[in-house]
Each structure stands twice: as structure tokens, then as C-alpha cells.
Scaffold this motif. Sequence first.
Motif, PDB file in Angstrom:
ATOM      1  N   ASN A 184       9.685  -5.269   6.466  1.00 24.85           N
ATOM      2  CA  ASN A 184      11.243  -6.016   6.503  1.00 24.85           C
ATOM      3  C   ASN A 184      11.815  -5.999   5.196  1.00 24.85           C
ATOM      4  O   ASN A 184      13.195  -5.739   5.029  1.00 24.85           O
ATOM      5  CB  ASN A 184      11.355  -7.212   7.194  1.00 24.85           C
ATOM      6  N   ASP A 203       6.150  -7.257   3.893  1.00 28.84           N
ATOM      7  CA  ASP A 203       7.110  -7.682   4.666  1.00 28.84           C
ATOM      8  C   ASP A 203       8.074  -8.368   3.974  1.00 28.84           C
ATOM      9  O   ASP A 203       9.064  -7.703   3.435  1.00 28.84           O
ATOM     10  CB  ASP A 203       6.409  -8.522   5.759  1.00 28.84           C
ATOM     11  N   GLY A 263       4.244  -4.774   8.701  1.00 31.99           N
ATOM     12  CA  GLY A 263       5.224  -5.576   8.899  1.00 31.99           C
ATOM     13  C   GLY A 263       5.159  -7.167   9.110  1.00 31.99           C
ATOM     14  O   GLY A 263       5.983  -7.839   9.840  1.00 31.99           O
ATOM     15  N   ASN A 264       3.812  -7.779   8.660  1.00 35.46           N
ATOM     16  CA  ASN A 264       3.728  -8.966   8.663  1.00 35.46           C
ATOM     17  C   ASN A 264       3.364  -9.762   7.616  1.00 35.46           C
ATOM     18  O   ASN A 264       3.440 -10.880   7.642  1.00 35.46           O
ATOM     19  CB  ASN A 264       2.501  -8.972   9.790  1.00 35.46           C
ATOM     20  N   LYS A 282      13.768 -15.031   3.873  1.00 31.94           N
ATOM     21  CA  LYS A 282      14.101 -14.964   5.455  1.00 31.94           C
ATOM     22  C   LYS A 282      13.890 -16.219   6.039  1.00 31.94           C
ATOM     23  O   LYS A 282      12.930 -16.873   5.900  1.00 31.94           O
ATOM     24  CB  LYS A 282      13.235 -13.847   6.008  1.00 31.94           C
TER      25      LYS A 282
HETATM   26 CA   LIG Z   1       8.209  -8.403   9.851  1.00 28.12          CA
END
Ligand SMILES: [Ca+2]
Length: 501
Positions: free
Chosen positions: A240, A201, A174-175, A245
Motif C-alpha cells: 500500500n 506495506d 501487502g502486509n 495509515k
Molecule cells: Ca496492505
Amino acid sequence: MRFLMMVMAALLASTQVDARILYVSTSGLDTNPGTFELPFRNISKGYSTAVAGDTIMLRGGTFALTATISFSKSGSTANKYYLLAYPGEYVLIDFSGMGGSSRGFSLSGSYWYIRGLDFYKAPDNGMHISGSNNTVERCIFRENGDTGLQLSNGASNNRIINSDSYYNVDASQGNADGFAPKLDVGTGNYFYGCRAWQNSDDGWDGYIRPRPAVVPTTTMENCWTFRNGYLKSGAASTGNGNGFKMGGSDTANLSHNVILKNCLAFQNRVKGFDQNNDRGSMTLLNCTAFSNGTNYGMSGVFDAGSVMTLKNCVSAGTGGVNVHANAVQATNSWRAPFVVTNDDFQSIDTTGVRGPRNADGSLPTLSFMRLAPGSDLIDAGTNVGLPFNGSAPDLGCFETSGPSSAGDDAAVPGIFHLDQNYPNPFNPETQITFSVAPSGRATLVVYNLLGQKVATLFEDDAERGRVYTVKFSGARLSGGAYIYRLQSGANVAARKFILLK
Ligand SMILES: [Ca+2]
Ligand SMILES: [Ca+2]
Ligand SMILES: [Ca+2]
Ligand SMILES: [Ca+2]
């Protein structure tokens, strides 16, 4: 006039230190003098020996490292530090044996120029920049244990050019992003011609925390991001999965001003262009999104003083568009009179998108997402200040018959190169930077469009291993386009500049 400019050029050249090239090779020895014939063994030896203006030149091979490379020395505009792969040779910076949880390369210094290195399998970031005014060009960040290249801790005015970041994955998934100008990043960072794919991510992530004193602005131009939210194996990650983003924060409605020009996002698992609660200004000009989970996810609120702008943008394939009602829109493909089908494109086949770059470092030239003859998206756009062909700009990231994506190479020691002047257009002063290889007589001359010489900016012996900067004043010339031409031995390069009066 000409005499004055020659004096000025000579003074500028002579104020530079005598820069050295310090060679480092996997077959060298740190007790060597660091010459081409007798190179150092370790990057750390090159670093400890170098002073501002010097080049650390890495010969081809694998540098297996077990500790973080930390560069904290800073150069200046006139005397940068250089860390370069030897032209034509492949340099792998292999952190796979490092263990622990540290970053691979930590650059807290400023005015570094880093080129041609492959940063592989660091336990944390492949590279982290907290310094400013650095350039990273033609580098690769892959399979690192967190974001490939992260900029934070105030990092400002860095330029990331023609670089790739992919297959980065952290334990949580997630990073790890491809490129992340995030958290407490400074302003003025610029990405050009970069690709980010299959990061666990996001491709790019501009997430901000804590509240910055000055809202940062980050620009992405001519960049591609795809299949983020998928792993190297092709399986979906638990991260994600967004392409670009833009910013935001999960805690305090923070702002990041983001500019995206001629950018392409496709087949990202969740969103192609993702606001992510960003309250800042978001400016999307000539962007294309194709078959992301959602192509444009930008329906959230933004601050009263911010502007959300989408002009000449394309949404194609699957994945819809959610844009805030207060966004400033012009000639986007999802609004009348446009109808987007696959027939608008020469190809929707993504073969080659991960493929090798052109010789000048620019993105590969493919037919994917280029407009097909007869498309209603050609010459149907709004003039937003970007170059275009035909009667009007096209919609989307590739202008018909436009350059595929011009390289943005710069002069560095050890190669022959003539930079685009800066600023351009200008009035009345601008500066031009160049490098030569091999050493020899060099001339830099300005011509008008009739081919008449109007100024000689440099006429002297030039050394390989140095970068020369000369200033030019057009105070006594009339406005218009001029050509400047560098010749050294058999090498010739010419560029155009514009004197605005
Ligand atoms: Ca993330
Ligand atoms: Ca992220
Ligand atoms: Ca159409
Ligand atoms: Ca056009």
C-alpha cells in the motif's frame, strides 16, 4: 511533613522484592548461576528463572534463535520484568535460521520493560505484543517476514519509545508494516520518537477488524515515517505504501481514534497521512508531510460522533491535501495566508534520516524540514497545548529553537536515571521513579525555585539493579514549579515538576 514523606518513601521502597540481575551471554552456560561472572547461555533460561522484579540482562553478541521467544509471565506496576541489553553493548536477536512461518518474539505477558535489542529476520512479526502495560525502548525491528512490531489481541497501554522498524517485507508485500497497532488491538498504546521506513506495506497501520467493544485510541508523538511502499533495494513494492495509515476497515466502517503530534511523513509512495476509511476521531497537531504521493489523504466520511482535527500542519514539496470539508482546521500551511516553498525550510535534503540516534536515544538532529529564519510559518500557529517558543507555536513538526526531540528514557535497573514524575502537573500527589549505578548512597530532594529544600524523599543506600518509586505529596505547599534532584556518588540529575493548585 518531611518525616512523614520519608516514612512513606521508606515503606514503598521496602515493599519491593529483592530484585536480581540474571546475566545471559553467548559464551555462558545454562548450568551457571546467571551471575555477571558465570552467566546463563540462553534467553529462555533467564526467562524461566526470573520472577517479577528481576532483570534478564543480555550481554553483547548474536543470539541465533530457531524458535519463537514466548514471554507470558506478567509483572505488576511495582515489580516489572526487565529484558535489557547490557548498557553500551549491542545485542542482535537473529531469527534468520528459524525457518517456518512463526513470529520472532511473542509477548503475551504484561509489565515488561524491554530495551536495546535488534530483532532481525523473523519469518513473521519481529515482535508481537498481546499483553498490556509493557514498554519497548530503543529496539530495532528489521527485515522481518511481516510487520516489524505488531500490537493486537487486546494489547493495551503499551509504550513504544525511540525504536526503529524498517525493511520489513512479506511474501505478498501487502502486509508488512513498520508498526501496526491493528486488528483487535486494545486502547492506550503510545509511540514516541519512533521511525518506520521502507516497509513493503505501510509505516504505521491502524487497520481495525473486527468491530471493537471499545473504540481504541492510539497516539503517535514525535515519530517519522518515510519511503514506505519501497523495498530495501529502493524498488517500489506492490504494497500500500502509506506513512501513517490511521485505521478503518474494508468491511464495516470501523473506528480507530488516532492522535498524531509533531509527526513527520515524507516520500511515502502513496499517502503520508492516510485516513483509510477510518470512522473514528483523527487529531493531527503540528504534523509535517513532504513529497508523499498524497500528503494528506483524509477526505473520507467519519462517524457523526467523531472529530477530524488538523491544526498547525504543513504540506510541502509535491503531494497535495485532501481533507474532509467537515474537518476542524486551524492555521494549516495549505490555507491562507500561508505560502509554502522550499525556502521555508533550512533543508529539504533527507541525508541522515536513517542515521544513528543521539546518545539519549532521541531522533537524530537534522536541518531537514526545520523552518528557515524568516519563514511565514514561524510563530504563526494556534496554541494547541504543545510546548512552543516565541510568541506562538510554529507550523509543522519542529518548533524553531525547540529541543530536537527530547529523549524519553526511563529508569531501568543497571543505569543511573531520574524519571519525569507522573502525573505532572499534579495535585497533590505524584510519584517519581529512579535507578542508580553503581550502588551507593542516594538522596532525592525537592527544592523550590529559590533553592530552598522543601522535602527529602529518599536518603538511603540504593542498589544497582533496582528501580525505586517514591511518592510525593504537595498538599501543604503552594502551587508552582519545584525542582527535584537525585544525587548518587558523582551522578546528579534534576527535573522540574509543577504543583497545580
Ligand atoms: Ca496492505
Ligand atoms: Ca498495512
Ligand atoms: Ca513561506
Ligand atoms: Ca514559535
